[in-house]
Design a protein around this motif. Structure first.
Motif, PDB file in Angstrom:
ATOM      1  N   GLY A   1       2.896   2.622   9.042  1.00 26.29           N
ATOM      2  CA  GLY A   1       2.946   4.067   8.803  1.00 26.29           C
ATOM      3  C   GLY A   1       2.047   4.797   9.791  1.00 26.29           C
TER       4      GLY A   1
ATOM      5  N   ILE B   1      -1.040   6.634   9.632  1.00 29.01           N
ATOM      6  CA  ILE B   1      -2.486   6.381   9.762  1.00 29.01           C
ATOM      7  C   ILE B   1      -2.745   4.883   9.893  1.00 29.01           C
ATOM      8  CG2 ILE B   1      -4.770   6.841   8.797  1.00 29.01           C
ATOM      9  CD1 ILE B   1      -3.503   9.133   7.188  1.00 29.01           C
ATOM     10  N   GLY B   2      -1.969   4.086   9.141  1.00 23.50           N
ATOM     11  CA  GLY B   2      -2.163   2.632   9.206  1.00 23.50           C
ATOM     12  C   GLY B   2      -1.916   2.082  10.609  1.00 23.50           C
TER      13      GLY B   2
ATOM     14  N   LEU C   1       8.261  -1.253   5.257  1.00 24.63           N
ATOM     15  CA  LEU C   1       9.172  -0.536   6.173  1.00 24.63           C
ATOM     16  C   LEU C   1      10.136   0.346   5.390  1.00 24.63           C
ATOM     17  CD1 LEU C   1       9.897  -3.208   8.949  1.00 24.63           C
ATOM     18  CD2 LEU C   1       8.205  -1.364   8.960  1.00 24.63           C
TER      19      LEU C   1
ATOM     20  N   GLY D   1       8.037   3.932   7.400  1.00 27.69           N
ATOM     21  CA  GLY D   1       7.429   2.862   8.197  1.00 27.69           C
ATOM     22  C   GLY D   1       8.254   2.605   9.449  1.00 27.69           C
TER      23      GLY D   1
ATOM     24  N   GLY E   1       7.031  -6.542   3.471  1.00 27.50           N
ATOM     25  CA  GLY E   1       7.013  -6.813   2.040  1.00 27.50           C
ATOM     26  C   GLY E   1       6.384  -5.677   1.274  1.00 27.50           C
TER      27      GLY E   1
ATOM     28  N   ILE F   1       3.907  -4.023  -1.645  1.00 23.56           N
ATOM     29  CA  ILE F   1       2.591  -4.201  -2.278  1.00 23.56           C
ATOM     30  C   ILE F   1       2.693  -4.355  -3.797  1.00 23.56           C
ATOM     31  CG2 ILE F   1       1.173  -3.097  -0.484  1.00 23.56           C
ATOM     32  CD1 ILE F   1       1.130  -0.577  -2.389  1.00 23.56           C
TER      33      ILE F   1
ATOM     34  N   PHE G   1      -3.676   1.348   3.019  1.00 21.33           N
ATOM     35  CA  PHE G   1      -3.066   2.620   3.409  1.00 21.33           C
ATOM     36  C   PHE G   1      -1.692   2.827   2.765  1.00 21.33           C
ATOM     37  CE2 PHE G   1      -5.787   1.653   7.097  1.00 21.33           C
ATOM     38  CZ  PHE G   1      -6.353   2.883   7.372  1.00 21.33           C
TER      39      PHE G   1
ATOM     40  N   ALA H   1       1.518   3.752   0.969  1.00 17.50           N
ATOM     41  CA  ALA H   1       1.753   4.744  -0.084  1.00 17.50           C
ATOM     42  C   ALA H   1       3.068   5.456   0.193  1.00 17.50           C
ATOM     43  CB  ALA H   1       0.620   5.783  -0.106  1.00 17.50           C
TER      44      ALA H   1
ATOM     45  N   VAL I   1      -7.845   3.858   0.738  1.00 17.79           N
ATOM     46  CA  VAL I   1      -7.657   5.088   1.509  1.00 17.79           C
ATOM     47  C   VAL I   1      -6.962   6.117   0.625  1.00 17.79           C
ATOM     48  CG1 VAL I   1      -6.534   6.102   3.516  1.00 17.79           C
ATOM     49  CG2 VAL I   1      -7.491   3.778   3.651  1.00 17.79           C
TER      50      VAL I   1
ATOM     51  N   TYR J   1       2.719  13.412  -6.157  1.00 13.74           N
ATOM     52  CA  TYR J   1       2.032  12.588  -5.137  1.00 13.74           C
ATOM     53  C   TYR J   1       0.541  12.530  -5.406  1.00 13.74           C
ATOM     54  CZ  TYR J   1      -0.591  11.750  -0.846  1.00 13.74           C
ATOM     55  OH  TYR J   1      -1.525  11.299   0.052  1.00 13.74           O
TER      56      TYR J   1
ATOM     57  N   CYS K   1      -9.621  11.724   2.389  1.00 12.86           N
ATOM     58  CA  CYS K   1      -9.580  12.433   3.676  1.00 12.86           C
ATOM     59  C   CYS K   1      -8.663  13.659   3.594  1.00 12.86           C
ATOM     60  CB  CYS K   1      -9.079  11.477   4.759  1.00 12.86           C
ATOM     61  SG  CYS K   1      -9.182  12.164   6.431  1.00 12.86           S
TER      62      CYS K   1
ATOM     63  N   LYS L   1       6.480  15.678   8.359  1.00 10.02           N
ATOM     64  CA  LYS L   1       5.204  16.350   8.128  1.00 10.02           C
ATOM     65  C   LYS L   1       5.101  17.609   8.991  1.00 10.02           C
ATOM     66  CE  LYS L   1       3.547  13.224   5.179  1.00 10.02           C
ATOM     67  NZ  LYS L   1       4.222  11.975   5.364  1.00 10.02           N
TER      68      LYS L   1
ATOM     69  N   HIS M   1     -10.349   9.988  11.484  1.00  8.42           N
ATOM     70  CA  HIS M   1     -10.220   9.403  10.139  1.00  8.42           C
ATOM     71  C   HIS M   1     -10.509   7.895  10.216  1.00  8.42           C
ATOM     72  CE1 HIS M   1      -7.367   8.760   6.390  1.00  8.42           C
ATOM     73  NE2 HIS M   1      -8.545   8.183   6.235  1.00  8.42           N
TER      74      HIS M   1
HETATM   75  P1  NAD Z   1       3.034   7.231   5.851  1.00 10.47           P
HETATM   76  O1  NAD Z   1       4.039   7.715   4.873  1.00 10.47           O
HETATM   77  O2  NAD Z   1       3.152   7.631   7.278  1.00 10.47           O
HETATM   78  O3  NAD Z   1       2.992   5.642   5.832  1.00 10.47           O
HETATM   79  C1  NAD Z   1       3.039   4.900   4.643  1.00 10.47           C
HETATM   80  C2  NAD Z   1       3.367   3.448   4.999  1.00 10.47           C
HETATM   81  O4  NAD Z   1       3.357   2.689   3.756  1.00 10.47           O
HETATM   82  C3  NAD Z   1       4.748   3.266   5.618  1.00 10.47           C
HETATM   83  O5  NAD Z   1       4.668   2.406   6.737  1.00 10.47           O
HETATM   84  C4  NAD Z   1       5.578   2.627   4.501  1.00 10.47           C
HETATM   85  O6  NAD Z   1       6.596   1.760   4.988  1.00 10.47           O
HETATM   86  C5  NAD Z   1       4.508   1.854   3.746  1.00 10.47           C
HETATM   87  N1  NAD Z   1       4.876   1.616   2.336  1.00 10.47           N
HETATM   88  C6  NAD Z   1       5.368   2.522   1.457  1.00 10.47           C
HETATM   89  N2  NAD Z   1       5.613   1.909   0.269  1.00 10.47           N
HETATM   90  C7  NAD Z   1       5.236   0.616   0.408  1.00 10.47           C
HETATM   91  C8  NAD Z   1       5.225  -0.500  -0.464  1.00 10.47           C
HETATM   92  N3  NAD Z   1       5.657  -0.413  -1.728  1.00 10.47           N
HETATM   93  N4  NAD Z   1       4.768  -1.686   0.019  1.00 10.47           N
HETATM   94  C9  NAD Z   1       4.335  -1.789   1.303  1.00 10.47           C
HETATM   95  N5  NAD Z   1       4.339  -0.775   2.173  1.00 10.47           N
HETATM   96  C10 NAD Z   1       4.775   0.423   1.733  1.00 10.47           C
HETATM   97  O7  NAD Z   1       1.613   7.651   5.261  1.00 10.47           O
HETATM   98  P2  NAD Z   1       0.278   8.093   6.022  1.00 10.47           P
HETATM   99  O8  NAD Z   1       0.317   9.534   6.264  1.00 10.47           O
HETATM  100  O9  NAD Z   1       0.020   7.137   7.117  1.00 10.47           O
HETATM  101  O10 NAD Z   1      -0.798   7.847   4.844  1.00 10.47           O
HETATM  102  C11 NAD Z   1      -1.464   6.591   4.718  1.00 10.47           C
HETATM  103  C12 NAD Z   1      -2.445   6.670   3.583  1.00 10.47           C
HETATM  104  O11 NAD Z   1      -3.412   7.673   3.844  1.00 10.47           O
HETATM  105  C13 NAD Z   1      -1.820   7.034   2.236  1.00 10.47           C
HETATM  106  O12 NAD Z   1      -2.454   6.282   1.235  1.00 10.47           O
HETATM  107  C14 NAD Z   1      -2.114   8.513   2.077  1.00 10.47           C
HETATM  108  O13 NAD Z   1      -2.215   8.856   0.715  1.00 10.47           O
HETATM  109  C15 NAD Z   1      -3.457   8.593   2.771  1.00 10.47           C
HETATM  110  N6  NAD Z   1      -3.802   9.902   3.355  1.00 10.47           N
HETATM  111  C16 NAD Z   1      -2.943  10.528   4.216  1.00 10.47           C
HETATM  112  C17 NAD Z   1      -3.317  11.717   4.820  1.00 10.47           C
HETATM  113  C18 NAD Z   1      -2.414  12.432   5.801  1.00 10.47           C
HETATM  114  O14 NAD Z   1      -2.762  13.538   6.236  1.00 10.47           O
HETATM  115  N7  NAD Z   1      -1.298  11.862   6.211  1.00 10.47           N
HETATM  116  C19 NAD Z   1      -4.571  12.279   4.517  1.00 10.47           C
HETATM  117  C20 NAD Z   1      -5.421  11.622   3.610  1.00 10.47           C
HETATM  118  C21 NAD Z   1      -5.027  10.421   3.061  1.00 10.47           C
END
Ligand code: NAD
Ligand code: DAU
Length: 331
Positions: free
Chosen positions: A10, A12-13, A35, A39, A56, A58, A77, A79, A118, A147, A174, A186, A219
């Motif tokens: 994803g 941030i990850g 994915l 993802g 896979g 979580i 990360f 979500a 996170v 959410y 964050c 986004k 971050h």
């Molecule tokens: P994103 O939606 O871009 O990425 C999420 C990733 O999680 C994707 O690669 C997806 O395939 C994977 N995923 C979803 N469900 C899954 C599951 N059941 N098993 C395994 N993988 C799974 O999200 P992001 O923006 O990168 O956010 C990452 C984390 O940071 C989240 O926990 C979010 O709450 C937190 N966060 C995000 C922000 C932001 O501004 N984007 C700010 C603060 C915190």
């Protein structure tokens, strides 16, 4: 050190994995990611020979156990992350954000593995415009959307697992991230790619809503500071004093892309739309000595626009379906 990064494909990850490979060559990285639509394995292609990838879920207890037992640290990360989606179908948010976190917590408890969780500033609800108040670790939880309610639930599970079972965990909350590899659903990447496609940017409601922007690399450097030096059981808020209202951001994107700054449309507002987020990151700065590197939003945004201009092959496959979904909502 061997780290399991959930959600590493994803936004941030993936940036966390890049950051880790770049700055910590001694750390072995395994990614677990389902994915989903959000993802993208291509986000990891620049580091693919340095990372082990497992596709896979979580929420799959056996898979999670098998991976967690071999690592020293889990950075979580993964979500469902998009508010608009949670308003239309909350179930994947409950499943991944709550049940998935539960499975990870049970696995780190069984195997005595260090865990970093996170999370988001949205667990605190929203603030009034023009109010000097900012979120601190003492602000009561008051989430608004499905959410943010599921993220708040997952944070509370972590706190309970620390207190009741002695799990070695830290939490970070964050503010809004921007930077490369962010899905075009986004706000910022949607507007940049709209301009690149000749579509007018879309502003929800009046656009007075304020978000506290931080570059994704800042971050991730904060997450590593917490892993390295944070106190177990503590919550750290991550933010870089980047408050901007949405209208200003959209006009800045248009200006930086050589367009007329008023060339955007007002569209339907998001139901329950949080008004303002703002982070007081004092604890992170004073206790852990963390500082952001991107202190000028305009420069970080310019670099982000350049990235989307140069990486159309990465975002193009997401764009049509995303805009079709927004079209149905009148947004
Ligand atoms: P994103 O939606 O871009 O990425 C999420 C990733 O999680 C994707 O690669 C997806 O395939 C994977 N995923 C979803 N469900 C899954 C599951 N059941 N098993 C395994 N993988 C799974 O999200 P992001 O923006 O990168 O956010 C990452 C984390 O940071 C989240 O926990 C979010 O709450 C937190 N966060 C995000 C922000 C932001 O501004 N984007 C700010 C603060 C915190
Ligand atoms: O605060 C942290 C949170 O930031 C994270 O927990 C979430 O995972 C992340 O998605 C983000 O949530 P937001 O709802 O604030 O982000 P989003 O990019 O969806 O919207 C940012 C602001 O821009 C929000 O006020 C809604 C507005 N918006 C969004 C879109 C997609 C628009 O005005 N037009 C748009 O087209």
């Amino acid at each position: 050190m061997h780290v399991l990064v959930t959600g590493g494909a994803g936004f941030i990850g993936a940036n966390f994995v890049h950051h880790t490979v770049r700055t910590r060559p001694d750390v072995q990285v395994t990614v677990l990611d389902a994915l989903t639509y959000a993802g993208n394995e291509r986000s990891l292609s620049p580091v693919e020979d340095k990372v082990t990838f497992t596709k896979g879920d979580i929420a799959d207890a056996d898979l999670v156990d098998a991976l967690v037992k071999d690592v020293d640290l889990v950075v979580h990360f993964a979500a469902e992350s998009h508010n608009d989606n949670s308003l239309h179908d909350p179930w994947p948010f409950v499943r991944t954000n709550v049940i998935g976190t539960y499975q990870l917590l049970e696995a780190v408890r069984r195997h005595g593995v260090r865990y970093h969780h996170v999370s988001t500033d949205e667990v605190y609800g929203d603030l009034e415009l023009g109010d000097p108040t900012r979120f601190t670790p003492q602000t009561p939880y008051n989430p608004s959307s499905p959410y943010s309610a599921t993220k708040a639930s997952s944070d509370l599970l972590v706190r309970a697992w620390v207190r009741s079972f002695g799990v070695q965990a830290t939490i970070s909350n964050c503010s809004n991230n921007y930077g490369p590899y962010q899905h075009v659903e986004k706000f910022i990447p949607r507007q940049i790619t709209n301009v690149l496609d000749g579509i007018r940017p879309k502003l929800y409601g009046t656009g007075e809503n304020v978000r506290d922007w931080i570059h994704v690399d800042d971050h991730n450097s904060a997450v590593w500071a917490i892993i390295d030096r944070g106190r177990i059981g503590e919550t750290y808020l991550i933010g870089a004093d980047g408050e901007q209202d949405n209208k200003t951001v959209i006009e800045l994107i248009l200006e930086l892309m050589g367009q007329e700054p008023k060339a955007y449309d007002h569209v339907n507002d998001r139901p329950g739309h949080d008004l303002r987020y703002a982070i007081d990151a004092g604890k992170l700065r004073t206790e852990l000595g963390w500082e952001p590197r991107y202190t000028t939003f305009r420069d970080g945004l310019t670099a982000t626009i350049d990235w989307y201009r140069s990486n159309e092959a990465w975002w193009r496959p997401q764009k049509g379906e995303t805009e079709a979904r927004y079209g149905v909502l009148g947004r």
